[in-house]
Design a protein around this motif. Structure first.
Motif, PDB file in Angstrom:
ATOM      1  N   SER A   1       0.842  -1.212   0.000  1.00 51.25           N
ATOM      2  CA  SER A   1       0.000   0.000   0.000  1.00 51.25           C
ATOM      3  C   SER A   1       0.865   1.244   0.000  1.00 51.25           C
ATOM      4  O   SER A   1       0.445   2.288  -0.487  1.00 51.25           O
TER       5      SER A   1
ATOM      6  N   THR B   1      -5.473  -6.680   5.923  1.00 51.82           N
ATOM      7  CA  THR B   1      -4.465  -7.388   6.719  1.00 51.82           C
ATOM      8  C   THR B   1      -5.052  -7.800   8.070  1.00 51.82           C
ATOM      9  O   THR B   1      -4.787  -8.908   8.552  1.00 51.82           O
TER      10      THR B   1
ATOM     11  N   ASN C   1      -6.790  -3.139   1.639  1.00 51.90           N
ATOM     12  CA  ASN C   1      -6.229  -2.050   2.468  1.00 51.90           C
ATOM     13  C   ASN C   1      -6.380  -0.712   1.756  1.00 51.90           C
ATOM     14  O   ASN C   1      -6.795   0.286   2.360  1.00 51.90           O
TER      15      ASN C   1
ATOM     16  N   ASP D   1      -1.535 -11.869   0.118  1.00 51.35           N
ATOM     17  CA  ASP D   1      -0.976 -10.542   0.389  1.00 51.35           C
ATOM     18  C   ASP D   1      -1.454  -9.574  -0.704  1.00 51.35           C
ATOM     19  O   ASP D   1      -1.846  -8.430  -0.440  1.00 51.35           O
TER      20      ASP D   1
ATOM     21  N   ARG E   1      -5.114  -8.827   0.065  1.00 47.00           N
ATOM     22  CA  ARG E   1      -5.394  -8.005   1.250  1.00 47.00           C
ATOM     23  C   ARG E   1      -4.879  -6.577   1.058  1.00 47.00           C
ATOM     24  O   ARG E   1      -5.491  -5.622   1.552  1.00 47.00           O
TER      25      ARG E   1
ATOM     26  N   GLY F   1       2.003  -8.699   6.891  1.00 50.56           N
ATOM     27  CA  GLY F   1       0.924  -9.457   7.523  1.00 50.56           C
ATOM     28  C   GLY F   1       1.458 -10.634   8.328  1.00 50.56           C
ATOM     29  O   GLY F   1       0.940 -10.965   9.399  1.00 50.56           O
TER      30      GLY F   1
HETATM   31  N1  ASP Z   1       1.317  -5.877   1.983  1.00 52.09           N
HETATM   32  C1  ASP Z   1       0.325  -5.266   2.809  1.00 52.09           C
HETATM   33  C2  ASP Z   1       0.238  -3.769   2.543  1.00 52.09           C
HETATM   34  O1  ASP Z   1       1.195  -3.193   2.066  1.00 52.09           O
HETATM   35  C3  ASP Z   1       0.571  -5.533   4.258  1.00 52.09           C
HETATM   36  C4  ASP Z   1       0.396  -7.030   4.498  1.00 52.09           C
HETATM   37  O2  ASP Z   1      -0.755  -7.437   4.701  1.00 52.09           O
HETATM   38  O3  ASP Z   1       1.339  -7.792   4.434  1.00 52.09           O
HETATM   39  O4  ASP Z   1      -0.777  -3.163   2.788  1.00 52.09           O
END
Ligand code: ASP
Length: 438
Positions: free
Chosen positions: A285, A322, A408, A401, A404, A368
């Motif tokens: 994100s 997450t 996010n 990942d 999610r 996560g």
């Molecule tokens: N990769 C996710 C993010 O950057 C964080 C995670 O759930 O690992 O929002």
């Protein structure tokens, strides 16, 4: 001829990348070819996005705050944002706990599968690094996240993308003080940041022109680096439950947007889709943040006074996808490896620790899993079984990942719209000339 909309171009790039990745797995030299000649273009793109993240957050937040007529408005926006972020996180965790308890994905895992996954992954260096990071995190005091937020060196904070909260703190502090001095004294600095902000947004447009090619490289790489399909199959029920939970979260956002802002949910999803597709392709994100900001401001019509604060903060502290994943993964692991720990108070502990973990976690790929270790430790999960626990979910972590991270980013955009509406700052889209989605 009308140019294809950006989200379709990105989608075509993604599908082509996936197909190319599968094709390359058929050749002994395919993986190496993708790694050496295709992946670098994806990495350059991610680097470019990261390159402009700090200047964009800084310029846009300082502009947003120094445009405010008085500071009380900022207090209102700040208070509402934090309350809504915590609320959506609690909703996400609750959805996660409900679906995992109803569908019990752990019941489908045989001891042979556990054995196979343990052999395959328990010694994996990524797993030990994740556990180590979580241990370091745990050793810190309860107020350490507040201390960490205040940089002792502003320039140093700006040189590290992982210190986004420190950059936010510095920008807010500077912006507020610009409101407190005489307008003519603040003017030169304000003009500087206004100009920087416009220019960096133009950089986002230019970078986005390469997005369809970059996602090709990123996804081809995901495919050639993925695991044996038979292992993925064993975890299908678990992955399906996570996907279902994430889907429910999207429905929740759509309902919230259409009920509260009276805008069509489909319109919202269409406007935000390039950011979602990039979140999916990059699993970060933080890397997606510049695009999320551009979409929310120019294509959805959220005023900069709101988006410049809500979105960078959200990328760091609001991770609904997450958090939902934490709930499902931790209960799934307990269903398989530690069923005696599955009582109600432990599920409540999951809610609290997942909230805290999502606030403190970095918005980068794989975070996560670090948070999951923190959550598992909080419920008293035996630490000697931690490597096995992570081995259990490791094979499907990357695709989950990607999903999610998409949630996010969607969650941050939803909250930006809701907060903007609540303070009368949700206007019409203002797509500029020669924009990426024309
Ligand atoms: N990769 C996710 C993010 O950057 C964080 C995670 O759930 O690992 O929002």
């Amino acid at each position: 001829m009308k140019k294809l909309a950006l989200h379709w171009q990105i989608m075509i790039g993604m599908i082509a990348g996936i197909l190319f990745g599968f094709l390359m797995t058929q050749f002994s030299w395919g993986k190496e070819l993708v790694m050496d000649w295709v992946k670098p273009f994806g990495s350059i793109f991610v680097n470019l996005l990261k390159l402009i993240a700090v200047p964009l957050v800084l310029a846009s937040l300082i502009k947003g705050i120094s445009d405010l007529k008085d500071i009380s408005k900022f207090k209102l926006i700040g208070g509402r944002t934090i309350i809504i972020y915590i609320t959506t996180t609690v909703i996400a965790i609750t959805i996660g706990l409900v679906v995992v308890n109803i569908f019990k994905p752990g019941s489908g895992i045989t001891p042979e599968t556990v054995e196979k996954l343990t052999q395959e992954y328990a010694g994996n260096s990524t797993i030990s690094t994740r556990i180590q990071t979580a241990v370091e995190h745990k050793d810190k005091g309860p107020l350490s996240f507040l201390v960490d937020m205040v940089p002792s060196n502003g320039i140093k904070a700006m040189s590290d993308n992982r210190q986004m909260l420190q950059v936010i703190f510095f920008a807010i502090f500077l912006g507020i003080c610009m409101l407190l001095v005489k307008p003519e004294q603040a003017k030169p600095l304000k003009n500087f940041f206004d100009s920087l902000n416009e220019i960096v947004l133009k950089m986002v447009d230019l970078i986005m022109l390469t997005a369809p090619y970059a996602v090709f490289g990123l996804l081809a790489n995901v495919i050639v680096s993925s695991d044996d399909p038979s292992i993925l199959l064993a975890l299908l029920k678990y992955a399906g439950v996570v996907m279902f939970g994430l889907f429910l979260m999207i429905i929740f956002y759509c309902i919230a947007v259409s009920l509260y802002t009276k805008k069509s949910a489909f319109w919202f999803l269409k406007q935000i889709s390039p950011a979602q597709l990039l979140a999916f392709s990059t699993s970060s994100s933080a890397a997606t943040l510049p695009v999320t900001m551009e979409r929310v401001e120019e294509h959805i019509g959220v005023d900069k006074e709101v988006s410049s604060f809500v979105l960078p903060l959200g990328a760091t502290i609001n991770m609904d996808g997450t958090s939902l994943y934490q709930a499902i993964a931790s209960v799934f692991i307990m269903q398989v490896l530690w069923p005696e720990g599955l009582f109600f108070s432990n599920q409540l502990t999951i809610v609290f620790t997942a909230i805290l973990a999502s606030i403190g976690a970095a918005a980068v790929p794989g975070t996560g899993m670090v948070m999951l270790v923190i959550v598992l430790e909080a419920v008293g999960f035996p630490s000697d079984k931690l490597p096995i626990a992570l081995a259990l979910i490791f094979a499907v972590d990357r695709p989950l990942d990607m999903l999610r991270t998409t949630i996010n980013v969607t969650g941050d955009a939803t909250v930006a719209m809701i907060v903007a509406k609540s303070v009368g700052k949700l206007g019409d889209p203002k797509v500029k000339n020669w924009d990426d989605n024309q």
